[in-house]
Design a protein around this motif. Structure first.
Motif, mmCIF file in Angstrom:
data_model
loop_
_atom_site.group_PDB
_atom_site.id
_atom_site.type_symbol
_atom_site.label_atom_id
_atom_site.label_comp_id
_atom_site.label_asym_id
_atom_site.label_seq_id
_atom_site.Cartn_x
_atom_site.Cartn_y
_atom_site.Cartn_z
ATOM 1 N N ARG A 112 0.801 -1.211 0.000
ATOM 2 C CA ARG A 112 0.000 0.000 0.000
ATOM 3 C C ARG A 112 0.843 1.274 0.000
ATOM 4 N N ARG A 113 1.935 1.274 0.768
ATOM 5 C CA ARG A 113 2.688 2.520 0.966
ATOM 6 C C ARG A 113 4.170 2.411 0.609
ATOM 7 N N PHE A 114 4.711 1.194 0.661
ATOM 8 C CA PHE A 114 6.146 1.018 0.485
ATOM 9 C C PHE A 114 6.450 -0.097 -0.503
ATOM 10 N N MET A 115 7.590 0.030 -1.156
ATOM 11 C CA MET A 115 8.138 -1.082 -1.913
ATOM 12 C C MET A 115 9.634 -1.147 -1.638
ATOM 13 N N ASN A 116 10.151 -2.355 -1.700
ATOM 14 C CA ASN A 116 11.533 -2.605 -1.346
ATOM 15 C C ASN A 116 12.257 -3.232 -2.533
ATOM 16 N N VAL A 117 13.418 -2.694 -2.869
ATOM 17 C CA VAL A 117 14.252 -3.298 -3.909
ATOM 18 C C VAL A 117 15.514 -3.830 -3.243
ATOM 19 N N THR A 118 15.784 -5.114 -3.439
ATOM 20 C CA THR A 118 16.931 -5.760 -2.812
ATOM 21 C C THR A 118 18.212 -5.406 -3.571
ATOM 22 N N GLY A 171 18.110 -6.601 -7.014
ATOM 23 C CA GLY A 171 17.074 -6.079 -7.900
ATOM 24 C C GLY A 171 15.708 -6.687 -7.757
ATOM 25 N N LYS A 172 15.520 -7.619 -6.819
ATOM 26 C CA LYS A 172 14.175 -8.143 -6.591
ATOM 27 C C LYS A 172 13.308 -7.051 -5.960
ATOM 28 N N VAL A 173 12.040 -7.037 -6.335
ATOM 29 C CA VAL A 173 11.123 -6.028 -5.804
ATOM 30 C C VAL A 173 10.148 -6.731 -4.859
ATOM 31 N N LEU A 174 10.127 -6.273 -3.608
ATOM 32 C CA LEU A 174 9.358 -6.931 -2.558
ATOM 33 C C LEU A 174 8.353 -5.968 -1.935
ATOM 34 N N PRO A 175 7.213 -6.492 -1.454
ATOM 35 C CA PRO A 175 6.278 -5.648 -0.705
ATOM 36 C C PRO A 175 6.822 -5.252 0.666
ATOM 37 N N CYS A 176 7.736 -6.049 1.222
ATOM 38 C CA CYS A 176 8.412 -5.709 2.468
ATOM 39 C C CYS A 176 9.730 -6.456 2.504
ATOM 40 N N HIS A 177 10.618 -6.068 3.416
ATOM 41 C CA HIS A 177 11.974 -6.608 3.390
ATOM 42 C C HIS A 177 12.042 -8.089 3.737
ATOM 43 N N ALA A 178 11.015 -8.644 4.389
ATOM 44 C CA ALA A 178 11.046 -10.052 4.793
ATOM 45 C C ALA A 178 10.173 -10.938 3.925
ATOM 46 N N ALA A 179 9.609 -10.400 2.861
ATOM 47 C CA ALA A 179 8.610 -11.126 2.078
ATOM 48 C C ALA A 179 9.128 -12.425 1.463
ATOM 49 N N GLU A 180 10.443 -12.509 1.257
ATOM 50 C CA GLU A 180 10.989 -13.728 0.657
ATOM 51 C C GLU A 180 10.870 -14.945 1.561
ATOM 52 N N THR A 181 10.491 -14.756 2.821
ATOM 53 C CA THR A 181 10.289 -15.892 3.716
ATOM 54 C C THR A 181 8.960 -16.593 3.462
#
Length: 362
Positions: A243-249, A252-262
């Protein structure tokens, strides 16, 4: 459904860091330096973010000052009208570099401290001499006219020294302090049994924070984040999923939050392969838990539905094995009692040895 652009981009420039903090929120499997996006790729990400309507960029890591092109990236972001924030340990900063970053357009620095006591802080970070370097960095930052936030990461080994950390933040000229209890993701989750404070510790800290907010109005802003495991309701994680943030590792992966890969079953697009705006609007991972349609019974009909947005999906995954479950820290969750038991057991575990952050998976 109308999807508004994100407010902010969290740009994790690198997972390299001279500190080895046992509570680090980076994933256990860190991106090696050879996989990092180069300067041109990051500038493209910043351009795309600005074109989407993003207002802020938070340069983070690892330690973002490990990147020799940080000044160029700050200047590029500033040139595109983005508010530029740097999240750093400060141990690699020099007066020359701080001046260059300020000249490039840096507006704000979040400087992390492990403790008010040098030896105890360095025991948590695994980095000798770090405390003095942080104090020097704070003086450089304020001396360059940059806004300073003092990030105090709290756990059971330093919770008794929150008053000293607040005093230190004021003495260093910080306009804001974030008294943030460890959130249990990444290395923090791995080391939870060695970090969790007791409920009594938390209650004393909360009373102190509330009193200090009144006493220090107009002097310093105090943000306060308690451990989720002791909360009555879940936090609105990242302002709500996608909704408010996006994270790029760093890679270069784009995540909805920094822990989403779990969370298994999510598909994470890469900025090398797909435009940022398309990922935000149509990416599978971003749409999975966005808004309210996905919510389970108990969340879907809750009057807090659009306050906490269902809480944290990564936490639900870590604690229940299913990211679609109610966040178990919520007092309305049928699994909530078990969370308090976990917190109490971890807080009482004095034998747990912390594992330091490393590129070698624990």
């Amino acid at each position: 459904m109308t999807i508004e652009p994100p407010l902010a981009l969290l740009a994790e420039l690198t997972h390299r860091c001279p500190l080895r903090c046992v509570y680090c929120s980076n994933p256990l499997a860190l991106d090696p330096s050879g996989s990092e996006l180069d300067e041109a790729a990051w500038k493209s990400v910043l351009d795309q973010a600005a074109d989407m309507g993003v207002l802020q960029v938070h340069f983070s890591g690892g330690e973002p000052t490990s990147r020799k092109d940080l000044e160029a990236l700050v200047a590029h972001a500033d040139g595109r009208g983005l508010y530029v924030n740097l999240i750093t340990s400060g141990v690699m900063l020099t007066e020359k570099r701080v001046a260059a970053l300020a000249e490039a357009g840096l507006a704000h620095v979040q400087l992390g401290f492990q403790d008010s006591d040098a030896a105890r802080g360095e025991a948590i970070s695994g980095y000798k001499g770090g405390h003095e370097k942080k104090l020097a960095a704070a003086a450089m930052i304020t001396g360059a006219g940059l806004a300073l936030t003092f990030n105090a990461v709290i756990h059971r080994h330093n919770v008794a020294r929150v008053p000293e950390m607040l005093d230190m933040a004021i003495a260093l000229g910080a306009q804001r302090i974030e008294i943030a209890n460890v959130q249990y993701y990444g290395w923090g989750l791995h080391n939870r049994a060695s970090l969790m404070p007791t409920r009594d510790d938390l209650d004393r800290m909360t009373a102190f924070v509330e009193e200090s907010r009144e006493r220090l109005k107009g002097i310093i802003v105090i943000d306060y984040v308690i451990p989720d495991y002791y909360a009555s309701y879940p936090k609105s994680c990242m302002g709500g999923w996608a909704r408010r943030f996006m994270n790029v590792t760093p890679a270069g992966k784009v995540l909805p939050c920094h822990a989403a890969e779990t969370i298994p079953g999510l598909e994470f697009d890469n900025v090398k392969d797909r435009p940022l705006a398309d990922i935000w609007q149509n990416g599978q991972a971003f749409g999975k838990y966005r808004a309210t349609e996905w919510m389970p019974e108990g969340c879907r009909d809750c009057d807090r539905q659009k306050i906490d947005w269902g809480g944290c999906r990564c936490q639900a995954m870590a604690l229940t094995g299913d990211a679609a479950n109610m966040d178990p820290v919520c007092s309305k969750s049928p699994l909530n009692a078990g969370i308090r038991e976990i917190a109490e057991a971890d807080a009482a575990d004095e034998a747990a040895d912390p594992v330091y952050r490393t590129f070698q998976h624990p």
